[in-house]
Motif scaffolding. Structure first.
Motif, PDB file in Angstrom:
ATOM      1  N   ALA A   1     -13.210 -12.998   1.040  1.00 35.28           N
ATOM      2  CA  ALA A   1     -13.015 -11.970   0.025  1.00 35.28           C
ATOM      3  C   ALA A   1     -12.909 -10.598   0.658  1.00 35.28           C
ATOM      4  O   ALA A   1     -12.061  -9.763   0.270  1.00 35.28           O
ATOM      5  CB  ALA A   1     -14.161 -12.010  -0.983  1.00 35.28           C
TER       6      ALA A   1
ATOM      7  N   GLU B   1      -9.458 -10.314   2.406  1.00 43.51           N
ATOM      8  CA  GLU B   1      -8.385 -10.120   1.432  1.00 43.51           C
ATOM      9  C   GLU B   1      -8.378  -8.692   0.883  1.00 43.51           C
ATOM     10  O   GLU B   1      -7.324  -8.095   0.638  1.00 43.51           O
ATOM     11  CB  GLU B   1      -8.521 -11.125   0.298  1.00 43.51           C
ATOM     12  N   GLU B   2      -9.612  -8.159   0.690  1.00 47.05           N
ATOM     13  CA  GLU B   2      -9.697  -6.769   0.201  1.00 47.05           C
ATOM     14  C   GLU B   2      -9.100  -5.798   1.224  1.00 47.05           C
ATOM     15  O   GLU B   2      -8.361  -4.883   0.878  1.00 47.05           O
ATOM     16  CB  GLU B   2     -11.152  -6.424  -0.089  1.00 47.05           C
ATOM     17  N   LYS B   3      -9.459  -6.047   2.518  1.00 52.27           N
ATOM     18  CA  LYS B   3      -8.912  -5.196   3.566  1.00 52.27           C
ATOM     19  C   LYS B   3      -7.389  -5.366   3.675  1.00 52.27           C
ATOM     20  O   LYS B   3      -6.653  -4.395   3.902  1.00 52.27           O
ATOM     21  CB  LYS B   3      -9.568  -5.527   4.899  1.00 52.27           C
TER      22      LYS B   3
ATOM     23  N   THR C   1      -5.324  -6.159   1.257  1.00 48.47           N
ATOM     24  CA  THR C   1      -4.713  -5.455   0.120  1.00 48.47           C
ATOM     25  C   THR C   1      -4.644  -3.966   0.406  1.00 48.47           C
ATOM     26  O   THR C   1      -3.631  -3.298   0.118  1.00 48.47           O
ATOM     27  CB  THR C   1      -5.526  -5.717  -1.166  1.00 48.47           C
ATOM     28  N   HIS C   2      -5.752  -3.426   0.967  1.00 56.01           N
ATOM     29  CA  HIS C   2      -5.769  -2.001   1.306  1.00 56.01           C
ATOM     30  C   HIS C   2      -4.693  -1.683   2.343  1.00 56.01           C
ATOM     31  O   HIS C   2      -3.971  -0.682   2.231  1.00 56.01           O
ATOM     32  CB  HIS C   2      -7.159  -1.621   1.831  1.00 56.01           C
TER      33      HIS C   2
END
Length: 348
Positions: free
Chosen positions: A9, A12-14, A16-17
């Motif tokens: 998670a 994936e957040e990184k 997306t950023h």
């Protein structure tokens, strides 16, 4: 496994950023490229050209355009859409909008011909017009709409070559004036005797050259040729400097009347003319004629002209007539000023 899922998670957040950052960088890069492109255009050498030089370039570009009139392909109509500065230059050049050649061309698709012509005539301002109209493949409605637009600017006609049919001729039958018309090429295709028609080109005070094409492939019931030289006797023949007569089946009386009225011409050209009725006539004197060009014509023509100051003579003989007595008689009557003689034998 719980720790691994938490790690996924966070990754994936990184990601997306980073994708948002990458997208921003792509947009910024494209913006910088657009900035460079726009500024390169702004400092392009052609933008530093004086208006006078740019106008000269446009003039050469348009003059080399070999297409018939069509707003979808003609150079002036394309160039005027490039930029506001080019548009301003082109709109300020009425001369390049003054040439209208509608000759044996199919009507352009999705174009209002009359509206486009009126716009071109508006852009030509008060500049004298050069027109070639031989719109044979168009419908009667299209021909009339185009002619209506052209006739709306007849006060600016200067050099005109126009092919009229019977319907066109009758539609524009009027006493309209053509004050700037200096050169006129006229051919009328009709199935009726044109002696019955009044010419629409009566008021032509500046006319210097007349090129009349008889279109002699149609005969009326009485046996007279449909094209008669009487048609052009309403022109100011006495002021002409050049007269061309092509494709005529003529009556000797008509020809002699025309030559008598056009006694001041300097150049006379006769092509594919045949006498309808053989007749003994007294030749007409053309005291100023300096150039005579005769081809594919009968012997009567040479027997009907006296040219005391003729300097240039070009004659084409066919294999049937050869050099006739009329030629010898003509040379006898011609003065000693002849300096250029061309004899051409047509071997069919």
């Amino acid at each position: 496994m719980a720790v691994a899922e938490t790690g996924i998670a966070l990754i994936e957040e990184k990601m997306t950023h980073l994708e948002r950052v990458l997208d921003q960088l792509h947009r910024r890069r494209q913006g910088l490229r657009d900035f460079i492109t726009d500024n390169r255009r702004a400092i392009a050498p052609i933008r530093r050209l004086p208006t006078e030089l740019l106008s000269e370039i446009f003039s050469h570009c348009v003059e080399r355009d070999a297409y018939d009139w069509d707003p979808t392909v003609n150079q002036e109509w394309i160039l005027v859409q490039v930029s506001r500065s080019w548009r301003a230059v082109l709109i300020s050049m009425p001369r390049i909008w003054s040439r209208i050649f509608i000759s044996n061309a199919f009507p352009p698709k999705n174009v209002n011909l009359k509206a486009a012509l009126l716009l071109q005539l508006e852009r030509s301002a008060q500049f004298p017009l050069t027109i070639d109209f031989d719109f044979e493949v168009a419908s009667a409605e299209q021909r009339i709409s185009v002619l209506e637009a052209l006739f709306s600017a007849r006060d600016r006609w200067q050099h005109v070559n126009i092919h009229l049919r019977e319907a066109d001729f009758l539609h524009f039958r009027s006493d309209a004036a053509f004050p700037k018309l200096t050169t006129l090429g006229l051919s009328i295709h009709s199935s009726m005797d044109e002696c019955a028609f009044d010419s629409i080109f009566q008021a032509t005070p500046a006319l210097q050259e007349l090129h009349y094409n008889g279109q002699t492939n149609i005969w009326i019931a009485e046996g007279r040729p449909t094209t008669s030289l009487s048609q052009i006797q309403c022109f100011p023949l006495s002021q002409l400097r050049r007269l061309d007569l092509l494709n005529l089946m003529y009556d000797p009386a008509d020809l002699l009347s025309v030559l008598g009225l056009a006694s001041n011409i300097l150049e006379l050209r006769l092509r594919r003319c045949d006498c309808f009725v053989a007749a003994e006539v007294n030749p007409k004197t053309l005291p100023n004629l300096v150039s005579l060009d005769v081809a594919e014509c009968d012997d009567f023509l040479l027997g009907s002209i006296i040219a005391p100051v003729l300097r240039r003579l070009a004659i084409s003989f066919d294999e049937y007539t050869g050099m006739s007595d009329d030629f010898a008689s003509f040379m006898t009557r011609t003065g000693h000023s002849l300096t250029d003689l061309t004899l051409h034998y047509l071997n069919f």
